[in-house]
Write a protein that holds these residues in place. Structure first.
Motif, short mmCIF file in Angstrom:
data_model
loop_
_atom_site.label_atom_id
_atom_site.label_comp_id
_atom_site.label_asym_id
_atom_site.label_seq_id
_atom_site.Cartn_x
_atom_site.Cartn_y
_atom_site.Cartn_z
N UNK A 191 -72.36 74.61 -46.66
CA UNK A 191 -71.41 74.58 -47.77
C UNK A 191 -70.99 73.15 -48.06
N UNK A 192 -71.98 72.27 -48.16
CA UNK A 192 -71.71 70.85 -48.35
C UNK A 192 -70.90 70.59 -49.61
N UNK A 193 -69.92 69.70 -49.48
CA UNK A 193 -69.08 69.32 -50.60
C UNK A 193 -69.06 67.80 -50.69
N UNK A 194 -69.76 67.26 -51.69
CA UNK A 194 -69.87 65.81 -51.80
C UNK A 194 -68.65 65.20 -52.46
N UNK A 195 -68.13 64.12 -51.89
CA UNK A 195 -67.08 63.38 -52.59
C UNK A 195 -67.69 62.57 -53.72
N UNK A 196 -66.96 62.41 -54.80
CA UNK A 196 -67.44 61.55 -55.89
C UNK A 196 -67.41 60.09 -55.46
N UNK A 197 -66.39 59.73 -54.67
CA UNK A 197 -66.11 58.34 -54.32
C UNK A 197 -66.71 57.98 -52.97
N UNK A 198 -67.23 56.77 -52.87
CA UNK A 198 -67.86 56.30 -51.64
C UNK A 198 -66.87 56.32 -50.47
N UNK A 199 -67.34 56.78 -49.31
CA UNK A 199 -66.54 56.86 -48.10
C UNK A 199 -67.05 55.85 -47.07
N UNK A 200 -66.19 55.50 -46.13
CA UNK A 200 -66.58 54.59 -45.05
C UNK A 200 -65.99 55.05 -43.74
N UNK A 201 -66.72 54.82 -42.67
CA UNK A 201 -66.27 55.14 -41.31
C UNK A 201 -66.55 53.96 -40.40
#
Length: 277
Positions: free
Chosen positions: A179-189
């Motif tokens: 049930x993948x849900x992609x964020x519109x905005x770039x993420x960082x970890x």
């Protein structure tokens, strides 16, 4: 051994996200800062608020719309480095590369893919090895822009354990890959590498050509992050890994496995030089 999952949206998930045609954008030079008020994300601890010049979105067109399915890194005026499993079964005419944006749905510049080079020894059986590929685009990237640029590949020195690294991507923010849900905005970890021995002890059969990183439970790479960059910070940031695979359920306190870039420098140079000759 734990079951594994390739972090590629196109190969692993059937849902297709909507897309808005990108227009050119201008943003400031790259700067990475953690915003403490942002909610925890599966593939990162925070939103990236300023451009990552080398970050790209690999997109596929289906039903007249473009959708993000993998990440990658700009390594030459016409080449992107990504994971082999992202593009092995793809036709180049069906994919494109979007650069110079934090939002994969809007902004940025779109480039047509004209060639792909999957590592000749890439395989998924009996284990995933040599998960690396290069993509050639046209027109060439506009490297004179502040929001588009290459990433340094460094030398042949191997990155060890307990090294601070950073992952960026548009991977799913939910742990269940189905049930993948992609964020519109770039993420960082921001997290740290672990030794290959520890990675094996935690359930993966990694080779010396791979590198592992581990965060706390609730943080880690997920579907849609495949092919994206693992960066070692410094005065000159360096690409040390390419997102390859992880546990079947994301961010459950188990390692993320990356292709070790330093092991493939001769291959990368050979492909780029042949393409640009």
């Amino acid at each position: 051994m734990f079951s594994i999952k390739l972090f590629c949206l196109y190969l692993c998930v059937t849902a297709v996200a909507a897309w808005i045609a990108p227009a050119e954008t201008t943003t400031d030079a790259v700067r990475f800062e953690k915003t403490a008020t942002e909610p925890t994300r599966i593939n990162g601890g925070h939103l990236v608020n300023e451009t990552v010049p080398f970050q790209i979105s690999l997109q596929v067109q289906r039903r007249g719309r473009w959708s993000h399915f993998c990440g990658g890194s700009i390594v030459s005026a016409q080449h992107v480095l990504t994971a082999a499993h992202c593009v092995e079964k793809m036709k180049v005419e069906n994919i494109s590369v979007v650069v110079g944006t934090l939002n994969w749905k809007s902004g940025g510049l779109r480039h047509r893919v004209v060639a792909k080079h999957v590592h000749p020894q890439y395989t998924m059986s009996p284990r995933i090895i040599n998960d690396i590929a290069l993509i050639k685009v046209t027109p060439p990237f506009r490297l004179n822009r502040a929001d588009v640029g290459t990433i340094h590949l460094g030398g042949a020195d191997r990155v060890g354990e307990k090294v601070s690294v950073r992952l960026t991507g548009w991977g799913s923010t939910t742990p269940a890959t189905a049930s993948a849900s992609l964020p519109d905005h770039l993420q960082a970890l921001h997290y740290s590498t672990i030794s290959n021995e520890e990675c094996n002890q935690k359930g993966f059969r990694v080779t010396r050509n791979e590198i592992c990183a581990l965060a706390t439970q609730g943080q880690g790479a997920c579907v849609g992050d495949s092919g994206g960059p693992l960066i070692m910070a410094g005065s000159r940031p360096q690409l040390v890994g390419i997102v390859s695979y992880g546990s079947a359920t994301c961010a459950q306190g188990r390692p993320d496995v990356y292709t070790r870039v330093s092991s493939f420098l001769p291959y990368i140079s050979k492909v780029i030089n042949q393409d640009l000759a």
